[in-house]
Enzyme design. Sequence first.
Site, PDB file in Angstrom:
ATOM      1  N   CYS B  86       1.124 -24.875  11.998  1.00 45.94           N
ATOM      2  CA  CYS B  86      -0.088 -24.069  11.852  1.00 45.94           C
ATOM      3  C   CYS B  86      -1.290 -24.996  11.950  1.00 45.94           C
ATOM      4  O   CYS B  86      -1.607 -25.713  11.005  1.00 45.94           O
ATOM      5  CB  CYS B  86      -0.088 -23.361  10.508  1.00 45.94           C
ATOM      6  SG  CYS B  86      -1.596 -22.417  10.242  1.00 45.94           S
ATOM      7  N   LEU B  87      -1.902 -25.026  13.132  1.00 49.53           N
ATOM      8  CA  LEU B  87      -3.011 -25.942  13.362  1.00 49.53           C
ATOM      9  C   LEU B  87      -4.007 -25.227  14.265  1.00 49.53           C
ATOM     10  O   LEU B  87      -3.640 -24.733  15.324  1.00 49.53           O
ATOM     11  CB  LEU B  87      -2.466 -27.208  14.037  1.00 49.53           C
ATOM     12  CG  LEU B  87      -3.413 -28.384  14.181  1.00 49.53           C
ATOM     13  CD1 LEU B  87      -3.850 -28.901  12.822  1.00 49.53           C
ATOM     14  CD2 LEU B  87      -2.729 -29.499  14.952  1.00 49.53           C
TER      15      LEU B  87
END
Lengths: 369, 148
Positions: B86-87
């Site tokens: 999750c970036l």
Amino acid sequence: MIQCEEYTYVDLPESLVCPICRGPLKEPRTTVCGHTFCRMCLFGALERSTERCPIDRKPICVNDIHPAPLIIMNLLSDLDVYCPFKENGCTNVGPKYVISKHVQEECEYAAIDCPYCRTTVLRKHVLELSEDFSGNSKAATAKVEDECPLHKEVACTACGAIMPAVDLSDHEQKCDKITAACPHCNGMFTAVNMGGHIQNCPKRMVSCSGRPYGCKKEDALLGEISSHEQTCVFASLRPAFEAQQIKIDKLEKENDMLHRKIDALVFLETQHPLSSDSDIFHLFSEQEHVRAELELVSSGLREFELRHSASLVAEARKNADEVNALRTAINGIRHQIHFLLVERRSMALHQQEPSASRRLSESRQDVKL
Amino acid sequence: MSFPKRIIKEAERIVSDPVPGIIAKPHEDNLRFFDVIIDGPEGSPFEGGHFKLELFLPEEYPMMAPKVRFLTKVYHPNIDKVGRICLDVLKNNWSPALQIRTVLLSIQSLLESPNPDDPLANDVAEAWKEDSSKAIATAKEWTNKYAK
Ligand SMILES: [Zn+2]
Ligand SMILES: [Zn+2]
Ligand SMILES: [Zn+2]
Ligand SMILES: [Zn+2]
Ligand SMILES: [Zn+2]
Ligand SMILES: [Zn+2]
Ligand SMILES: [Zn+2]
């Protein structure tokens, strides 16, 4: 007509590289925040994302995108490119317009249509052939009504291999049945092995590799010079000298580039003098400041070069530090110039609001010219 | 197979001028696939670990973000069980001016500073928020177990 869409630049500065495709800028477009991209790359990026600048993510609107300043185009067209037939062996480099003329008219390595049959052939083979017929092309065509003189089959006289006539001279360079004598020791070698042998031929007279840097040793046989080079101070310093020279050349080029940018800015200034509000005076003084700094950098470079020729080990190390300092200074200047360019653009926009449309059509004419 | 110039240039640069602590090797037969190893940052619970990832450049790259996934198991609030990350820069904050190396650097710094407020692995994030020293101990344990 020989078409070439993409040229490869000899040395493309990072400032002229598109941040999206990492290639030279094509039809460059500049955003309000001052970032420049290829037209296709920028619109491609805007299509896919919310309308933000790919570099700093500032919101941008399609109407705020303008053709990049002319000096970017000028810088791009002044830079050296390789001849597109480099892979065929052409070593020509030059500005784009020079190379495109070279390709159309004279490049020996350009692939052109064979004038006799429909295959492609390197221009040099056609030139060689017309020389054989002493330029009398009528005789040439008459003689070859049924068979193309470039593409007819011939046999190598040494090994008997069959090939089209155009390939014969290349084959003779590689044929292992053809030998010649070494000019130093008279040993017999094929063309392929000759180069390697001459490099190592014990009968060859050579000079010390430190000669250009001050070694006084006389030319001697290869073996003697190799053992001399083991102890020669000048020869051992050669790599350091060469590395310095490369750095200096690079800095000089960069400096030259900055000079040209500044000239273009000064030229623009005289063309469209800006009205005298305090911001513009600030811009002027900033520019003078940049110019003064550049002058400093160039004289620093000159001094650096003088000292370099003194050829001492300690000096070499000190010079490396100086190069780094110069690079930082130049980087600083580059940032300032970039800032100036951005400033100009937004200034020009604000200042000429009412006549904006006229200006736009004017600048379009500029581009056409 | 032919590749856009940008991909060839990036692949060449990342091999010849690697980022410290990150190794990225393009597949010989397909420059769009990279085998990546990121070293756990010093001072983080992932220190001493070597984390394997796979990176793939989709057809639309650079207009679309690269696809990156951890192959080594990691105990991290922003990395889920199957290695998805999750970036923001890999999703809606992607910009075509970003590069493979900037993406890998962002992942390296995500290891350095986990963000349990924007979780992908909910259970890990909860554990992290409830008792961060215990979560850090688990992360260290996993690093020793899976990433050595
Ligand atoms: Zn581009
Ligand atoms: Zn911008
Ligand atoms: Zn040429
Ligand atoms: Zn022919
Ligand atoms: Zn032969
Ligand atoms: Zn010889
Ligand atoms: Zn010598």
